[in-house]
Design an enzyme around this catalytic site. Structure first.
Site, PDB file in Angstrom:
ATOM      1  N   ASP A  86       2.383   2.486 -13.578  1.00  0.00           N
ATOM      2  CA  ASP A  86       3.187   2.698 -14.658  1.00  0.00           C
ATOM      3  C   ASP A  86       2.834   1.822 -15.956  1.00  0.00           C
ATOM      4  O   ASP A  86       2.797   0.548 -16.037  1.00  0.00           O
ATOM      5  CB  ASP A  86       4.693   2.112 -14.197  1.00  0.00           C
ATOM      6  CG  ASP A  86       5.081   3.258 -13.224  1.00  0.00           C
ATOM      7  OD1 ASP A  86       4.649   3.820 -12.545  1.00  0.00           O
ATOM      8  OD2 ASP A  86       6.517   3.038 -12.869  1.00  0.00           O
ATOM      9  N   GLU A 134      12.811   9.321 -12.077  1.00  0.00           N
ATOM     10  CA  GLU A 134      12.271   8.261 -12.275  1.00  0.00           C
ATOM     11  C   GLU A 134      11.985   7.900 -14.065  1.00  0.00           C
ATOM     12  O   GLU A 134      11.805   8.976 -14.607  1.00  0.00           O
ATOM     13  CB  GLU A 134      11.022   7.818 -11.801  1.00  0.00           C
ATOM     14  CG  GLU A 134      10.872   7.862 -10.317  1.00  0.00           C
ATOM     15  CD  GLU A 134       9.777   7.614  -9.441  1.00  0.00           C
ATOM     16  OE1 GLU A 134       9.598   6.363  -9.220  1.00  0.00           O
ATOM     17  OE2 GLU A 134       8.970   8.300  -9.093  1.00  0.00           O
TER      18      GLU A 134
END
EC number: 2.4.1.10
Length: 431
Positions: free
Chosen positions: A62, A303
């Site tokens: 990420d 998400e």
């Protein structure tokens, strides 16, 4: 189970939000049935198996560009800065060697979440990233895992608020304040020493660990609403309620065609995009609000939600997986989006289905954790790319950046750029 009526009635007495009255937008199964994994206008270009790797010593996934509260990606004194979830690679660790003594990178990669740490990188070019190290020293974060969030440059003094997720034990949205220091040689992130937990799932709007041991509550993304000037935050959650107690009714179904009324075990997929409002722009005190978008009976994970504000519209993006879809519906790993004219909705699924940018069917796991920036550029990380036969190459590095065009309720893939190309939209000179 539905959150709509209870959410609205409780919100009327909200001390921080004021007189706000809204019901969550439902991402329905009928919407999801419109997903087309073979639409070239919403498909990410193929990633080559000979991709370069940013680091031989760490995995990254990420990616969180340094930004301001309006979403603008910034550099500081000419240095671009990104944060990444990071874990050491273990090529010589006996536990990651196979029976022939060779490094089992796949198992090492799959184990990374348990040792995730926030690290930072800096660059003069918006690529060619230089590793800066940990943001917080070991022991500063109160839990064993540091999961994704958003770094916010607060002012021209170099103060930064890092919103992130404290995980294991529990899961909490947290914030830590530090500062950036630059020189001609590089960048330091300093003084990230005091973590403040802001809030956890409440069990009323958002599912708790007690209600579901595999609940999701993470990924804070704060922003200033361009209309009312208040500080809000979106995050990933699951709709509150005991696991398996939710109902996939007519609203969650939507206008499905004949033969699609049977939903199997879809009641277990209860993802949502959550919202919270701050008492003031300091971001020290927050109140949880009802979800903006719910996906009961459609998907269990929404998400890293985040906004792009453009043309008077609110573009709300999230990422999700094929494997988290409910029975009877499916879609690729990638970006999903919703658009509306107001922060509180109602929202419409982008491209009728919600799909904005998906992995190609022939390489379904090539990239993930996309971040859409206000300039239309989309960054992500490489997960795995097929090689020969059934084999594949693990990434743990930045993917090629792509640009998408937002046009009303639709999106179009336009261009592909270099690996990890994350240029600043604005340079802030420190005073």
């Amino acid at each position: 189970m539905s959150t709509s009526s209870s959410a609205v009635s409780q919100l009327k007495n909200s001390p921080l939000a004021g007189n706000i009255n809204y019901a969550p937008t439902v991402w329905s199964r009928a919407d999801a049935l419109k997903v087309n994994e073979n639409d070239p206008t919403t498909t990410q270009p193929l990633v080559s198996a000979d991709f370069p790797v940013m680091s031989d010593t760490v995995f990254i996934w990420d990616t969180m560009p340094l930004r301001e509260l309006d979403g603008t990606v910034v550099s500081v004194n000419g240095w671009s800065v990104i944060l990444t979830l990071t874990a050491d690679r273990h090529p010589n660790d006996p536990q990651y060697l196979d029976a022939n003594g060779r490094y089992d990178i796949k198992r090492d990669w799959e184990d990374r979440h348990g040792r995730a740490r926030m690290c930072y990188w800096y660059s003069r070019t918006g690529k060619d990233w230089i590793f800066g190290g940990r943001v917080m020293a070991e022991g500063v974060s109160p839990t064993t895992r540091e999961w994704a969030g958003t770094p916010i440059l607060l002012n021209d003094k170099g103060d930064i608020d890092l919103y992130y997720t404290c995980v294991t034990p529990g899961a909490a949205i947290a914030k830590v304040r530090g500062r950036i220091v630059t020189s001609d040689q590089g960048v330091e992130l300093k003084d990230f020493t005091q973590v403040k937990k802001l809030f956890e799932a409440d069990g009323t709007y958002y599912q708790t660990e007690a209600q579901n041991s595999s609940w999701n509550f993470r990924d804070p993304s704060p922003f200033i609403d361009p209309r009312d000037g208040k500080l809000y935050m979106v995050f990933e959650g699951n709709v509150a309620g005991e696991r398996g107690s939710h109902t996939v009714g007519s609203v969650e179904l939507g206008p499905v065609p004949p033969g699609h009324e049977e939903v199997g075990g879809a009641r277990f997929q209860v993802g949502c995009i959550g919202l919270a409002v701050a008492k003031d722009l300091s971001g020290e005190e927050w109140e949880i609000l009802p979800p903006l978008v719910t996906a009961v009976g459609v998907n269990d994970q929404t998400e890293r939600p985040h906004y792009v504000f453009q043309d008077g519209k609110y573009y709300l993006f999230t990422i999700s997986h094929k494997f988290t879809y409910a029975d009877g519906v499916t879609g690729p790993d990638g970006v999903y989006g919703f658009v509306g004219e107001h922060l509180f909705g109602p929202y419409r699924p982008m491209n009728a289905s919600g799909l904005v940018l998906g992995n190609p069917p022939e390489q379904p796991f090539q990239t993930y954790s996309h971040c859409v920036m206000p300039n239309g550029l989309v960054t992500s990380f490489i997960d795995s790319v097929p090689t020969e036969g059934e084999d594949y190459r693990i990434g743990g590095t930045e993917a090629p950046t792509v640009r998408i065009l937002l046009k009303g309720d639709r999106s179009f893939v336009q261009e592909e750029y270099d690996y990890g190309y994350i240029p600043a939209m604005k340079d802030v000179q420190l005073s």
